[in-house]
Write a protein that holds these residues in place. Sequence first.
Motif, PDB file in Angstrom:
ATOM      1  N   ASP A 349       0.816  -1.227   0.000  1.00 32.43           N
ATOM      2  CA  ASP A 349       0.000   0.000   0.000  1.00 32.43           C
ATOM      3  C   ASP A 349       0.843   1.267   0.000  1.00 32.43           C
ATOM      4  O   ASP A 349       0.350   2.345  -0.340  1.00 32.43           O
ATOM      5  CB  ASP A 349      -0.937   0.006   1.229  1.00 32.43           C
ATOM      6  N   LEU A 350       2.112   1.144   0.432  1.00 33.02           N
ATOM      7  CA  LEU A 350       2.970   2.336   0.481  1.00 33.02           C
ATOM      8  C   LEU A 350       3.995   2.342  -0.657  1.00 33.02           C
ATOM      9  O   LEU A 350       4.942   3.133  -0.635  1.00 33.02           O
ATOM     10  CB  LEU A 350       3.699   2.407   1.835  1.00 33.02           C
ATOM     11  N   ALA A 351       3.798   1.455  -1.636  1.00 32.07           N
ATOM     12  CA  ALA A 351       4.772   1.363  -2.732  1.00 32.07           C
ATOM     13  C   ALA A 351       4.876   2.694  -3.473  1.00 32.07           C
ATOM     14  O   ALA A 351       3.863   3.359  -3.728  1.00 32.07           O
ATOM     15  CB  ALA A 351       4.346   0.254  -3.696  1.00 32.07           C
ATOM     16  N   GLY A 352       6.091   3.101  -3.805  1.00 33.38           N
ATOM     17  CA  GLY A 352       6.322   4.375  -4.496  1.00 33.38           C
ATOM     18  C   GLY A 352       7.444   5.130  -3.810  1.00 33.38           C
ATOM     19  O   GLY A 352       8.100   4.600  -2.915  1.00 33.38           O
ATOM     20  N   ASP A 353       7.629   6.389  -4.255  1.00 35.97           N
ATOM     21  CA  ASP A 353       8.724   7.189  -3.691  1.00 35.97           C
ATOM     22  C   ASP A 353       8.219   8.323  -2.808  1.00 35.97           C
ATOM     23  O   ASP A 353       9.008   9.034  -2.194  1.00 35.97           O
ATOM     24  CB  ASP A 353       9.553   7.827  -4.828  1.00 35.97           C
TER      25      ASP A 353
END
Length: 481
Positions: A349-353
Amino acid sequence: MPGLSKHVFLKTIFCPTLGWWLHNGKIRENLTPDVLFRMEQGKKIGALARQLYPGGVFVYASGSKTAASLTRELMEDPRINVIFEGTFITGNYVAKADILIRNGDSWDLVEVKSGVQQKQDYLEDMAYTTVIARNSGFTPAHICLQLLNKEYRLGMPPEQLFTTVDCTEEVRKFREQFESQLDSVDTTLHSPEEPCPMLTMNCKKCEYFDTCMGSEVDEHIFNIPRLSEKTFQALVSSGYISIHDIPEGFRLTPGQANAVRCVQCGEISIDPVLAEQLDYVVWPAFYLDFETTQLAIPCYPDLAPYDSFPTQYSIHLCDSCGNIIEHRDYLADPQRDCRRELAVQLISDLAGDGSIITYSNYEKTMITILSRLFPDLEGPLNSLLGRIVDLEHGIKCIQHPQFRGRTSIKVVLPALIPDLSYDGLAINNGSNAMITFASMIMGLYSAEEMLQKRTELREYCKLDTLAMVRLHEKLHEMLGK
Ligand code: SF4
């Protein structure tokens, strides 16, 4: 019929007015969900403690006098070595000892508590029971606390759940004090006149403060952050009960003086460093909040009594300040250990930069706990830590008359975003959320109630992250961004 219990006695020592109100039926104890849950856990622990003494005899009797004479008979019977709920009476007072253990020609008195360390409340409880026992003719050889053992883990033998501490010496000071107060407390409680309320530091933690000493005082001195007994006494003896009365130059810490000045002038000030704090944010940003729970008796093998573990999270995803594009959440199944599932879902759910915006350091602590628990997830979990931006640091750059030197979200939100409130929610604070989930694990709800509680938990956690989004937006607005 003796009617003065330990509870009423200790409340009267805390505040004679409060004790009188309780004894004379002017108020009823407020059995909040927290109190009820602690009582439920306490009962369970008391029953487990009794199981360690298989030959123990429980004093079942209707009425304190019958219970006291039965206790005396049992103590005189050489075949009896352990007594549960032994009862003692002196004058109008009655006391019950959790466990009495024969020790040669005498007996040891044991108080069972669900905490993991000795504290003053426990010593006072034991002191009261000792005073009543001694005045009724029985002096315990040792006075001991049976506490939960922090080293206990699920699966260990039940006797390792407890640890016993001899507190005979520590109890003495309180025993001597209470002995000298027995008569005066009795007189106070049986007086037709209610004792006049007096402002003491105890009033700060009294649930009746708002309707008693706090009524009709605008900005009470208790609103001064980290108020010590010494400063409180200095203020009261100078006649200052409201923050508005305190003259410039009164001896306060710099933080207190700032909070007082802010209340007195009613102005909001902003430290320019706030702009820098907000510039750290990388969009799209994830506003993250965890809920956790803890149990006296651990439910998973790696947990100690009262270890906290995450059970739920909410994430609001925004592509710019205040612009929500998605809400994600997770709520564990209380019937099984979902920590790994939660950790895996969290990483996804927190994937990304983008930045992960939290309020306080708590989320960092929980992610670190998860990464230690699941070494194979350590890399992805630890990489989340470097993306965290703590919104509370930004709030700390603001002096606001309604903050009174505090920065918790429950204080800040009504001051900055008055239209967003926890008031209408069935679960409206973290402690409530914690005990709701713990009660689910303990099987205290029906299937229907469980569904309802799950909805309430999700609503509560969702509002926490929504509040963060709105607060962040407000900070931008205050900086004229
Ligand atoms: S506010 Fe103070 S005086 Fe009033 S009941 Fe509470 S402790 Fe007693």
